[in-house]
Motif scaffolding. Structure first.
Motif, PDB file in Angstrom:
ATOM      1  N   THR A 107      14.253 -11.992  43.512  1.00 35.66           N
ATOM      2  CA  THR A 107      15.718 -12.037  43.491  1.00 35.66           C
ATOM      3  C   THR A 107      16.270 -11.152  42.385  1.00 35.66           C
ATOM      4  OG1 THR A 107      15.722 -14.301  44.348  1.00 35.66           O
ATOM      5  CG2 THR A 107      17.719 -13.546  43.247  1.00 35.66           C
ATOM      6  N   GLY A 108      15.726 -11.299  41.172  1.00 39.06           N
ATOM      7  CA  GLY A 108      16.218 -10.529  40.039  1.00 39.06           C
ATOM      8  C   GLY A 108      15.941  -9.043  40.179  1.00 39.06           C
ATOM      9  N   VAL A 109      14.741  -8.687  40.631  1.00 39.28           N
ATOM     10  CA  VAL A 109      14.390  -7.266  40.756  1.00 39.28           C
ATOM     11  C   VAL A 109      15.195  -6.618  41.872  1.00 39.28           C
ATOM     12  CG1 VAL A 109      12.520  -5.639  41.205  1.00 39.28           C
ATOM     13  CG2 VAL A 109      12.099  -7.660  39.790  1.00 39.28           C
ATOM     14  N   ASN A 110      15.392  -7.317  42.988  1.00 37.53           N
ATOM     15  CA  ASN A 110      16.263  -6.791  44.042  1.00 37.53           C
ATOM     16  C   ASN A 110      17.687  -6.592  43.519  1.00 37.53           C
ATOM     17  OD1 ASN A 110      14.900  -6.374  46.622  1.00 37.53           O
ATOM     18  ND2 ASN A 110      14.402  -8.551  46.528  1.00 37.53           N
ATOM     19  N   GLY A 111      18.157  -7.559  42.732  1.00 40.58           N
ATOM     20  CA  GLY A 111      19.479  -7.400  42.129  1.00 40.58           C
ATOM     21  C   GLY A 111      19.544  -6.205  41.195  1.00 40.58           C
ATOM     22  N   ALA A 112      18.469  -5.983  40.442  1.00 41.77           N
ATOM     23  CA  ALA A 112      18.435  -4.836  39.532  1.00 41.77           C
ATOM     24  C   ALA A 112      18.505  -3.522  40.304  1.00 41.77           C
ATOM     25  CB  ALA A 112      17.163  -4.887  38.689  1.00 41.77           C
ATOM     26  N   LEU A 113      17.743  -3.421  41.391  1.00 38.63           N
ATOM     27  CA  LEU A 113      17.768  -2.200  42.190  1.00 38.63           C
ATOM     28  C   LEU A 113      19.132  -2.002  42.855  1.00 38.63           C
ATOM     29  CD1 LEU A 113      14.223  -2.404  43.832  1.00 38.63           C
ATOM     30  CD2 LEU A 113      14.947  -1.018  41.883  1.00 38.63           C
ATOM     31  N   PHE A 114      19.733  -3.094  43.307  1.00 41.03           N
ATOM     32  CA  PHE A 114      21.067  -3.014  43.905  1.00 41.03           C
ATOM     33  C   PHE A 114      22.087  -2.559  42.863  1.00 41.03           C
ATOM     34  CE2 PHE A 114      24.944  -4.083  45.936  1.00 41.03           C
ATOM     35  CZ  PHE A 114      24.701  -4.222  47.298  1.00 41.03           C
ATOM     36  N   ALA A 115      22.000  -3.143  41.661  1.00 36.92           N
ATOM     37  CA  ALA A 115      22.923  -2.766  40.590  1.00 36.92           C
ATOM     38  C   ALA A 115      22.728  -1.311  40.176  1.00 36.92           C
ATOM     39  CB  ALA A 115      22.738  -3.690  39.387  1.00 36.92           C
ATOM     40  N   ASN A 116      21.499  -0.818  40.254  1.00 36.72           N
ATOM     41  CA  ASN A 116      21.239   0.598  39.984  1.00 36.72           C
ATOM     42  C   ASN A 116      22.073   1.490  40.900  1.00 36.72           C
ATOM     43  OD1 ASN A 116      19.566   1.237  37.850  1.00 36.72           O
ATOM     44  ND2 ASN A 116      17.681   1.030  39.007  1.00 36.72           N
ATOM     45  N   ILE A 117      21.996   1.213  42.197  1.00 36.24           N
ATOM     46  CA  ILE A 117      22.733   2.012  43.177  1.00 36.24           C
ATOM     47  C   ILE A 117      24.239   1.854  42.969  1.00 36.24           C
ATOM     48  CG2 ILE A 117      23.125   2.416  45.624  1.00 36.24           C
ATOM     49  CD1 ILE A 117      20.327   3.163  44.703  1.00 36.24           C
ATOM     50  N   ALA A 118      24.679   0.620  42.802  1.00 37.50           N
ATOM     51  CA  ALA A 118      26.111   0.358  42.651  1.00 37.50           C
ATOM     52  C   ALA A 118      26.673   1.051  41.413  1.00 37.50           C
ATOM     53  CB  ALA A 118      26.355  -1.154  42.568  1.00 37.50           C
ATOM     54  N   GLY A 151      22.553  -3.256  31.288  1.00 35.97           N
ATOM     55  CA  GLY A 151      22.005  -4.504  30.757  1.00 35.97           C
ATOM     56  C   GLY A 151      21.733  -5.510  31.861  1.00 35.97           C
ATOM     57  N   PHE A 152      22.611  -5.557  32.883  1.00 39.76           N
ATOM     58  CA  PHE A 152      22.364  -6.442  34.024  1.00 39.76           C
ATOM     59  C   PHE A 152      21.125  -6.006  34.789  1.00 39.76           C
ATOM     60  CE2 PHE A 152      26.835  -7.528  33.337  1.00 39.76           C
ATOM     61  CZ  PHE A 152      26.818  -8.891  33.555  1.00 39.76           C
ATOM     62  N   VAL A 153      20.926  -4.687  34.901  1.00 36.15           N
ATOM     63  CA  VAL A 153      19.727  -4.197  35.583  1.00 36.15           C
ATOM     64  C   VAL A 153      18.475  -4.636  34.833  1.00 36.15           C
ATOM     65  CG1 VAL A 153      18.514  -2.129  36.352  1.00 36.15           C
ATOM     66  CG2 VAL A 153      21.013  -2.225  36.489  1.00 36.15           C
ATOM     67  N   LEU A 154      18.484  -4.483  33.511  1.00 32.54           N
ATOM     68  CA  LEU A 154      17.326  -4.877  32.704  1.00 32.54           C
ATOM     69  C   LEU A 154      17.105  -6.386  32.761  1.00 32.54           C
ATOM     70  CD1 LEU A 154      17.978  -2.575  29.610  1.00 32.54           C
ATOM     71  CD2 LEU A 154      16.170  -2.307  31.311  1.00 32.54           C
ATOM     72  N   LEU A 155      18.190  -7.163  32.785  1.00 30.04           N
ATOM     73  CA  LEU A 155      18.063  -8.615  32.887  1.00 30.04           C
ATOM     74  C   LEU A 155      17.408  -9.000  34.202  1.00 30.04           C
ATOM     75  CD1 LEU A 155      18.650 -11.492  31.860  1.00 30.04           C
ATOM     76  CD2 LEU A 155      20.913 -11.311  32.917  1.00 30.04           C
ATOM     77  N   GLY A 156      17.824  -8.356  35.294  1.00 32.10           N
ATOM     78  CA  GLY A 156      17.216  -8.652  36.590  1.00 32.10           C
ATOM     79  C   GLY A 156      15.731  -8.345  36.611  1.00 32.10           C
ATOM     80  N   ILE A 157      15.347  -7.202  36.026  1.00 29.86           N
ATOM     81  CA  ILE A 157      13.926  -6.849  35.962  1.00 29.86           C
ATOM     82  C   ILE A 157      13.165  -7.859  35.118  1.00 29.86           C
ATOM     83  CG2 ILE A 157      12.297  -5.108  35.139  1.00 29.86           C
ATOM     84  CD1 ILE A 157      14.458  -3.006  35.775  1.00 29.86           C
ATOM     85  N   ALA A 158      13.773  -8.311  34.017  1.00 23.95           N
ATOM     86  CA  ALA A 158      13.098  -9.221  33.091  1.00 23.95           C
ATOM     87  C   ALA A 158      12.885 -10.612  33.665  1.00 23.95           C
ATOM     88  CB  ALA A 158      13.889  -9.322  31.785  1.00 23.95           C
ATOM     89  N   THR A 159      13.544 -10.959  34.767  1.00 27.81           N
ATOM     90  CA  THR A 159      13.297 -12.277  35.368  1.00 27.81           C
ATOM     91  C   THR A 159      11.952 -12.315  36.094  1.00 27.81           C
ATOM     92  OG1 THR A 159      14.372 -11.723  37.486  1.00 27.81           O
ATOM     93  CG2 THR A 159      15.780 -12.583  35.708  1.00 27.81           C
ATOM     94  N   LEU A 160      11.419 -11.142  36.466  1.00 26.71           N
ATOM     95  CA  LEU A 160      10.137 -11.019  37.172  1.00 26.71           C
ATOM     96  C   LEU A 160      10.129 -11.756  38.509  1.00 26.71           C
ATOM     97  CD1 LEU A 160       7.583 -11.419  34.222  1.00 26.71           C
ATOM     98  CD2 LEU A 160       8.732  -9.346  35.047  1.00 26.71           C
ATOM     99  N   THR A 161      11.294 -11.918  39.108  1.00 33.47           N
ATOM    100  CA  THR A 161      11.410 -12.569  40.414  1.00 33.47           C
ATOM    101  C   THR A 161      11.902 -11.558  41.441  1.00 33.47           C
ATOM    102  OG1 THR A 161      13.709 -13.227  40.043  1.00 33.47           O
ATOM    103  CG2 THR A 161      11.990 -14.768  39.336  1.00 33.47           C
TER     104      THR A 161
END
Length: 399
Positions: free
Chosen positions: A214-225, A202-212
């Motif tokens: 910062t958010g997309v980088n966070g989503a990709l980082f959370a994917n790996i983590a 859900g955090f990954v999807l939230l990061g993608i949904a910000t369209l920024t």
């Protein structure tokens, strides 16, 4: 089309892993897994065909470079909706997640590790690689709804885990023994980690949904983590099942339960490490992805409602508190505990021996532990790889 074919091919070995080498109710879980993901893929294929036919090419690079300029607004809306729904099944996004707990619970340890570490990431990867650059108008339209579903998934997954982590109600029989009222797979540690994946993704999807960025980088980082930490947790739970014969929390925490700190201190320490990494302890990999996703929600892309995203951010932050609650309860119940007392004598009962971490287990798990620490202490190593690609994918259309 190559992406779609590869997307589908991974279902075949995972189906056989669950159906052939899984545990109880493996056939039902395998069929549910394959039907859910195939139905989602059919919807996604329609969206991909629409993009390719209207855009004049199926070349992912060319479509991403055009940034949706060859697609009308209506086409982008229809295509983005179809692709998002198909990818959301694999992600998994609430309420399309219900295949996941059964699949994880029934799958063998290696199946659960592959499912958490690789397969779930294909859905979120598709959102970043296909939807954002190829249908930016559609992504912008659906972003608030995607964020809302993501936050519901965070809270729902955390509450489900909390319910599984707490001791089950018991009824007393005539003979004085206790009988758990919880039935089926309730209280199963593998099921708990599966529901935790719903919250973390859900955090990954939230990061993608910000369209920024910062958010997309966070989503990709959370994917790996998530792949590193949850893979480690499934390895540890599988080892615990091999030693104790169960993953039921009530049995592991009972008078004859695991008490890993005393009986297998290395295994208990690794389980506690995986738990605190999963709850997002600063200094470990789980922290940065979730934090960056919430930072992205604090200041979303232009045109998105900031009050709505601030609400999403607050709910996501509450989800991190729930995550800490259920993970610490699990550590308390599985790793700690008093020695059982022999009835009538008052002396401590002897527990059966419990093997600690073997050499081959240490060799398999050490890279996951090391990468979790490395990504937590040096996040720039990963963000330096993702940020240029994210900036290019967003193509300057958002901040």
């Amino acid at each position: 089309m190559l992406f779609f074919l590869a997307f589908e091919m991974v279902l075949i070995p995972m189906y056989f892993l669950i159906n052939r080498w899984g545990g109880a109710e493996r056939e039902r879980a395998a069929w549910r897994f394959i039907l859910y993901t195939l139905l989602g893929s059919v919807v996604m294929l329609l969206g991909l065909l629409l993009v390719g036919l209207k855009g004049g090419t199926f070349d992912m690079v060319a479509l991403a470079t055009d940034n949706g300029s060859g697609l009308s607004h209506t086409t982008q809306l229809i295509a983005a909706l179809a692709i998002i729904v198909g990818l959301a099944v694999k992600a998994p996004m609430w309420p399309l997640h219900s295949w996941l707990p059964d699949a994880h619970t029934a799958a063998p340890t290696v199946g659960s590790v592959l499912l958490a570490g690789v397969l779930l990431k294909m859905g979120t990867y598709g959102l970043v690689r296909i939807v954002l650059p190829m249908a930016p108008e559609g992504a912008h339209t659906y972003a608030p709804y995607l964020a809302a579903f993501a936050v519901v998934g965070i809270i729902y997954g955390s509450l489900a885990c909390l319910a599984l982590a707490l001791p089950s109600p018991t009824t007393t029989l005539n003979g004085g023994s206790a009988l758990s009222e919880r039935s089926g797979a309730g209280g199963d540690l593998k099921r708990l980690i599966a529901y935790s994946s719903v919250g973390h993704m859900g955090f990954v999807l939230l990061g993608i949904a910000t369209l920024t960025p910062t958010g997309v980088n966070g989503a990709l980082f959370a994917n790996i983590a998530h792949g590193l930490i949850t893979g480690l947790l499934f390895f540890l739970v599988g080892a615990l099942k091999d030693r104790s014969g169960t993953t039921d929390l009530d049995q592991l925490a009972g008078t004859s339960g695991a008490a890993l700190y005393g009986r297998a201190p290395r295994l208990g320490g690794l389980l506690a490490f995986g738990a605190v990494a999963s709850l997002g302890l600063p200094g470990l990999a789980g922290f940065w992805g979730e934090m960056l996703a919430m930072f992205g929600a604090f200041d979303p892309a232009d045109g998105l409602s900031r009050p709505a995203y601030l609400t999403y951010m607050a709910l996501a932050a509450f989800g991190t508190l729930l995550t800490a609650a259920y993970m610490l309860i699990v550590v308390r119940r599985v790793c700690m505990g008093d020695h059982p007392i022999e009835p009538g004598t008052g002396s401590e009962a002897e527990r059966p021996a419990l093997a600690d971490v073997h050499g081959h287990e240490f060799a398999a798990w050490s890279p996951l532990v090391a990468l979790t620490v490395l990504a937590g202490l040096w996040p720039a190593a990963l963000l330096g790889l993702t940020d240029p690609a994210v900036q290019q994918l967003l193509a300057g259309g958002t901040r």
